[in-house]
Design a protein around this motif. Structure first.
Motif: not given
Length: 135
Positions: A47-62
């Motif tokens: 499996g591959i699981l991950g999050v997309f984070c912005d410059n402030e380390s806020q999760v904006k997607g997965f």
């Protein structure tokens, strides 16, 4: 120009904000089941699981994908991003990540289930010769 989101592999579903799972249209399971399945999802060695984070380390997607041990295809089960990124280059960026995984693992192809085929066609995907059937 890209989204400037950074993909970070994770092994804890609780890092994924609930609204990102809730907003997925036509998903096959309730949001609660997704979180309940955490040991199966995070414990899968293929499996591959991950999050997309912005410059402030806020999760904006997965994104969650797995490699089929039989076909060796890389299949993305879920991809969800905050509404502010949905009309962006995120699908191409996610595809870039998946292509790296594909190359490292010698996967035969990359597949998605989607209710938005036009968006995928714009990103370079084509309709598969196989069709999903339901009873």
């Amino acid at each position: 120009m890209g989204t400037n989101l950074k993909f970070i592999p994770i092994n804890d579903l609780n890092l994924i904000p609930r609204y990102l799972v809730d907003q997925i249209k036509d998903k096959d399971c309730p949001t609660e089941r997704f979180y309940k399945m955490a040991p199966v999802i995070t414990g899968n060695p293929l499996g591959i699981l991950g999050v997309f984070c912005d410059n402030e380390s806020q999760v904006k997607g997965f994104m969650w994908a797995t490699i089929s041990p039989l076909s060796e295809a890389l299949h993305c089960h879920l991809l969800s991003v905050d509404k502010e990124y949905q009309r962006s280059t995120i699908l191409k960026e996610a595809t870039g990540i998946l292509k790296k995984v594909q190359k490292i693992n010698n996967c035969s192809k990359i597949t998605f289930n989607t209710s938005r085929p036009k968006a995928f066609e714009k990103a370079g995907y084509k309709c598969s010769k196989h069709r999903m059937m339901e009873v």
